[in-house]
Motif scaffolding. Structure first.
Motif, PDB file in Angstrom:
ATOM      1  N   TRP A 111       0.810  -1.211   0.000  1.00 40.48           N
ATOM      2  CA  TRP A 111       0.000   0.000   0.000  1.00 40.48           C
ATOM      3  C   TRP A 111       0.850   1.270   0.000  1.00 40.48           C
ATOM      4  CZ3 TRP A 111      -5.256   0.331   2.847  1.00 40.48           C
ATOM      5  CH2 TRP A 111      -6.067  -0.751   2.475  1.00 40.48           C
ATOM      6  N   SER A 112       2.135   1.142   0.294  1.00 48.41           N
ATOM      7  CA  SER A 112       2.980   2.332   0.349  1.00 48.41           C
ATOM      8  C   SER A 112       3.328   2.848  -1.045  1.00 48.41           C
ATOM      9  CB  SER A 112       4.276   2.030   1.114  1.00 48.41           C
ATOM     10  OG  SER A 112       5.074   1.082   0.415  1.00 48.41           O
ATOM     11  N   ARG A 113       3.108   2.031  -2.071  1.00 47.35           N
ATOM     12  CA  ARG A 113       3.463   2.440  -3.416  1.00 47.35           C
ATOM     13  C   ARG A 113       2.399   3.364  -3.998  1.00 47.35           C
ATOM     14  NH1 ARG A 113       4.211  -2.062  -7.434  1.00 47.35           N
ATOM     15  NH2 ARG A 113       2.229  -2.735  -6.540  1.00 47.35           N
ATOM     16  N   PRO A 114       2.789   4.478  -4.601  1.00 46.34           N
ATOM     17  CA  PRO A 114       1.800   5.351  -5.243  1.00 46.34           C
ATOM     18  C   PRO A 114       1.243   4.683  -6.489  1.00 46.34           C
ATOM     19  CG  PRO A 114       4.024   6.100  -5.739  1.00 46.34           C
ATOM     20  CD  PRO A 114       4.166   4.999  -4.715  1.00 46.34           C
ATOM     21  N   ARG A 115       0.022   5.031  -6.838  1.00 38.77           N
ATOM     22  CA  ARG A 115      -0.585   4.498  -8.048  1.00 38.77           C
ATOM     23  C   ARG A 115      -1.687   5.430  -8.508  1.00 38.77           C
ATOM     24  NH1 ARG A 115      -4.838  -0.331  -6.566  1.00 38.77           N
ATOM     25  NH2 ARG A 115      -5.995   0.796  -4.983  1.00 38.77           N
ATOM     26  N   ALA A 116      -2.093   5.256  -9.740  1.00 39.26           N
ATOM     27  CA  ALA A 116      -3.173   6.082 -10.272  1.00 39.26           C
ATOM     28  C   ALA A 116      -4.487   5.726  -9.593  1.00 39.26           C
ATOM     29  CB  ALA A 116      -3.287   5.874 -11.777  1.00 39.26           C
ATOM     30  N   GLU A 117      -5.396   6.679  -9.556  1.00 39.45           N
ATOM     31  CA  GLU A 117      -6.702   6.417  -8.953  1.00 39.45           C
ATOM     32  C   GLU A 117      -7.411   5.312  -9.721  1.00 39.45           C
ATOM     33  OE1 GLU A 117     -10.831   8.807  -7.855  1.00 39.45           O
ATOM     34  OE2 GLU A 117      -9.010   9.895  -8.397  1.00 39.45           O
ATOM     35  N   PRO A 118      -7.854   4.275  -9.030  1.00 42.00           N
ATOM     36  CA  PRO A 118      -8.484   3.153  -9.731  1.00 42.00           C
ATOM     37  C   PRO A 118      -9.813   3.549 -10.350  1.00 42.00           C
ATOM     38  CG  PRO A 118      -8.742   2.905  -7.364  1.00 42.00           C
ATOM     39  CD  PRO A 118      -7.828   4.078  -7.580  1.00 42.00           C
TER      40      PRO A 118
ATOM     41  N   TYR B 127      -8.578  -3.007  -5.173  1.00 44.34           N
ATOM     42  CA  TYR B 127      -9.074  -1.742  -4.613  1.00 44.34           C
ATOM     43  C   TYR B 127      -8.783  -1.732  -3.111  1.00 44.34           C
ATOM     44  CZ  TYR B 127     -12.619   2.009  -3.991  1.00 44.34           C
ATOM     45  OH  TYR B 127     -13.296   3.179  -3.706  1.00 44.34           O
ATOM     46  N   ARG B 128      -8.203  -0.653  -2.638  1.00 40.89           N
ATOM     47  CA  ARG B 128      -7.712  -0.605  -1.260  1.00 40.89           C
ATOM     48  C   ARG B 128      -8.769  -0.021  -0.328  1.00 40.89           C
ATOM     49  NH1 ARG B 128      -1.703   1.876  -2.740  1.00 40.89           N
ATOM     50  NH2 ARG B 128      -0.966   0.053  -3.927  1.00 40.89           N
TER      51      ARG B 128
ATOM     52  N   PRO C 240      -5.923   4.603   1.881  1.00 42.58           N
ATOM     53  CA  PRO C 240      -6.734   3.675   1.079  1.00 42.58           C
ATOM     54  C   PRO C 240      -7.530   4.427   0.012  1.00 42.58           C
ATOM     55  CG  PRO C 240      -7.874   4.172   3.102  1.00 42.58           C
ATOM     56  CD  PRO C 240      -6.545   4.880   3.193  1.00 42.58           C
ATOM     57  N   ASP C 241      -8.116   3.668  -0.893  1.00 45.20           N
ATOM     58  CA  ASP C 241      -9.037   4.261  -1.849  1.00 45.20           C
ATOM     59  C   ASP C 241     -10.342   4.646  -1.154  1.00 45.20           C
ATOM     60  OD1 ASP C 241      -7.315   3.794  -4.113  1.00 45.20           O
ATOM     61  OD2 ASP C 241      -7.863   1.680  -3.968  1.00 45.20           O
ATOM     62  N   LEU C 242     -10.704   3.897  -0.124  1.00 42.05           N
ATOM     63  CA  LEU C 242     -11.961   4.134   0.576  1.00 42.05           C
ATOM     64  C   LEU C 242     -11.852   3.669   2.019  1.00 42.05           C
ATOM     65  CD1 LEU C 242     -15.013   4.920   0.373  1.00 42.05           C
ATOM     66  CD2 LEU C 242     -15.465   2.532  -0.231  1.00 42.05           C
ATOM     67  N   ILE C 243     -12.385   4.464   2.935  1.00 42.57           N
ATOM     68  CA  ILE C 243     -12.540   4.059   4.332  1.00 42.57           C
ATOM     69  C   ILE C 243     -14.023   3.802   4.572  1.00 42.57           C
ATOM     70  CG2 ILE C 243     -12.371   4.764   6.756  1.00 42.57           C
ATOM     71  CD1 ILE C 243      -9.961   6.475   5.980  1.00 42.57           C
ATOM     72  N   ILE C 244     -14.349   2.594   5.008  1.00 41.99           N
ATOM     73  CA  ILE C 244     -15.730   2.237   5.324  1.00 41.99           C
ATOM     74  C   ILE C 244     -15.891   2.220   6.832  1.00 41.99           C
ATOM     75  CG2 ILE C 244     -17.535   0.491   5.121  1.00 41.99           C
ATOM     76  CD1 ILE C 244     -16.253  -0.450   2.548  1.00 41.99           C
ATOM     77  N   SER C 245     -16.836   3.001   7.328  1.00 42.87           N
ATOM     78  CA  SER C 245     -17.060   3.132   8.766  1.00 42.87           C
ATOM     79  C   SER C 245     -18.257   2.294   9.191  1.00 42.87           C
ATOM     80  CB  SER C 245     -17.305   4.598   9.126  1.00 42.87           C
ATOM     81  OG  SER C 245     -17.697   4.729  10.475  1.00 42.87           O
TER      82      SER C 245
ATOM     83  N   HIS D 185      -9.828  16.341   5.348  1.00 45.08           N
ATOM     84  CA  HIS D 185      -9.204  15.340   4.470  1.00 45.08           C
ATOM     85  C   HIS D 185     -10.106  15.090   3.269  1.00 45.08           C
ATOM     86  CE1 HIS D 185      -6.085  14.336   7.452  1.00 45.08           C
ATOM     87  NE2 HIS D 185      -7.045  14.529   8.338  1.00 45.08           N
ATOM     88  N   LEU D 186     -10.336  16.134   2.492  1.00 48.14           N
ATOM     89  CA  LEU D 186     -11.289  16.059   1.391  1.00 48.14           C
ATOM     90  C   LEU D 186     -10.825  15.142   0.262  1.00 48.14           C
ATOM     91  CD1 LEU D 186     -12.410  19.798   1.177  1.00 48.14           C
ATOM     92  CD2 LEU D 186     -13.631  17.878   2.225  1.00 48.14           C
ATOM     93  N   ASP D 187      -9.542  14.797   0.251  1.00 46.67           N
ATOM     94  CA  ASP D 187      -9.042  13.886  -0.784  1.00 46.67           C
ATOM     95  C   ASP D 187      -9.225  12.421  -0.400  1.00 46.67           C
ATOM     96  OD1 ASP D 187      -7.229  14.090   1.286  1.00 46.67           O
ATOM     97  OD2 ASP D 187      -5.460  13.874   0.002  1.00 46.67           O
ATOM     98  N   GLN D 188      -9.760  12.167   0.795  1.00 49.46           N
ATOM     99  CA  GLN D 188      -9.984  10.799   1.255  1.00 49.46           C
ATOM    100  C   GLN D 188     -11.474  10.491   1.251  1.00 49.46           C
ATOM    101  OE1 GLN D 188      -7.896   8.009   2.411  1.00 49.46           O
ATOM    102  NE2 GLN D 188      -9.949   7.252   1.940  1.00 49.46           N
ATOM    103  N   HIS D 189     -11.873   9.444   0.535  1.00 49.57           N
ATOM    104  CA  HIS D 189     -13.282   9.068   0.492  1.00 49.57           C
ATOM    105  C   HIS D 189     -13.657   8.207   1.694  1.00 49.57           C
ATOM    106  CE1 HIS D 189     -14.359  10.760  -3.330  1.00 49.57           C
ATOM    107  NE2 HIS D 189     -13.318  10.203  -3.914  1.00 49.57           N
ATOM    108  N   PHE D 190     -14.847   8.472   2.227  1.00 49.01           N
ATOM    109  CA  PHE D 190     -15.416   7.722   3.343  1.00 49.01           C
ATOM    110  C   PHE D 190     -16.796   7.215   2.941  1.00 49.01           C
ATOM    111  CE2 PHE D 190     -12.484  10.698   5.225  1.00 49.01           C
ATOM    112  CZ  PHE D 190     -11.901  10.033   6.297  1.00 49.01           C
ATOM    113  N   LEU D 191     -17.119   6.017   3.407  1.00 52.42           N
ATOM    114  CA  LEU D 191     -18.469   5.475   3.256  1.00 52.42           C
ATOM    115  C   LEU D 191     -18.938   5.015   4.633  1.00 52.42           C
ATOM    116  CD1 LEU D 191     -20.919   4.476   1.647  1.00 52.42           C
ATOM    117  CD2 LEU D 191     -19.660   2.345   1.216  1.00 52.42           C
ATOM    118  N   VAL D 192     -20.024   5.619   5.115  1.00 54.56           N
ATOM    119  CA  VAL D 192     -20.611   5.265   6.407  1.00 54.56           C
ATOM    120  C   VAL D 192     -21.814   4.380   6.134  1.00 54.56           C
ATOM    121  CG1 VAL D 192     -21.622   6.141   8.541  1.00 54.56           C
ATOM    122  CG2 VAL D 192     -19.844   7.470   7.365  1.00 54.56           C
TER     123      VAL D 192
END
Length: 218
Positions: free
Chosen positions: A26-33, A72-73, A124-129, A145-152
């Motif tokens: 996960w430490s490696r950068p990559r393009a947005e999936p 997908y992370r 991650p690509d997404l944090i699920i709460s 952290h507007l660049d981080q997506h969250f799903l509740v």
């Protein structure tokens, strides 16, 4: 000579295995999936896409055609050992296994802000709460952290920013910020089938770029 050859073969196998492991680094950068598939009719109105903080009621199954790309992370951020939270956690893990998602779990028995920061730092690509106890702490953090997506799932933030999407259903009515648990809250509504449907619909919404909204299932 034979010993050297065997040693070289063993070294090659070790390096190959290490290379395989590194694909999940996960430490490696990559393009947005990019998502696999598209939303079906009835999820949103293409002529009038939902605005931030809007609530949509997608047609059942209109999200079935959208899947995350393999690898997908996702970080599952969870707090609480009540039956409702356990059901949500099971739904996330089942989904991750089926979709070949790379899943990491951050459990937050306490010190919620620190655990949210831990999840964000994994990039991650997404944090699920999953868990009502995380709703208020997330309200304090997500706007920074507007660049981080969250799903509740199974709850929602009272005033979500554009990076926070919620997936709920009748009976899942916790909103935090003093609003707490309404009289419409029904713990018996937290079935695995309903949690799984909400998760898939919410993930499809995020993957398709419809974020900062509430996905409400009938």
């Amino acid at each position: 000579m034979l010993v050297r050859l065997r040693s070289a073969c063993v070294l090659a196998i070790v390096l190959a295995l290490a290379g395989c492991d590194s694909t999940d680094d996960w430490s490696r950068p990559r393009a947005e999936p990019t998502p696999v598939g598209t939303l079906g009719p009835g999820f949103v109105d293409p002529a009038a896409p939902p605005t931030p903080e809007a609530t949509i009621t997608p047609s059942p199954g209109s999200w079935d055609g959208v899947h995350p790309a393999k690898g997908y992370r996702v970080v599952l951020l969870t707090a609480g050992d009540d039956p409702q939270t356990k059901t949500l956690v099971t739904a996330v893990r089942d989904w991750a296994s089926t979709e070949k998602v790379s899943l990491k779990t951050v459990e937050a028995p306490s010190d919620y802000l620190a655990k949210i920061a831990e999840a964000i730092n994994l990039k991650p690509d997404l944090i699920i709460s999953a868990g009502n106890a995380l709703v208020d702490p997330l309200s304090l953090v997500t706007a920074s952290h507007l660049d981080q997506h969250f799903l509740v799932i199974g709850a929602e933030l009272a005033e979500p920013t554009t990076n926070v999407t919620a997936a709920t259903w009748p009976g899942a009515s916790y909103r935090g910020e003093g609003l707490g648990t309404s009289t419409a809250y029904d713990p018996n509504s937290f079935t695995l089938a309903r949690a799984a449907a909400a998760l898939r619909a919410g993930a499809a919404s995020v993957l398709s770029g419809h974020t900062g909204i509430v996905v409400w299932l009938h």
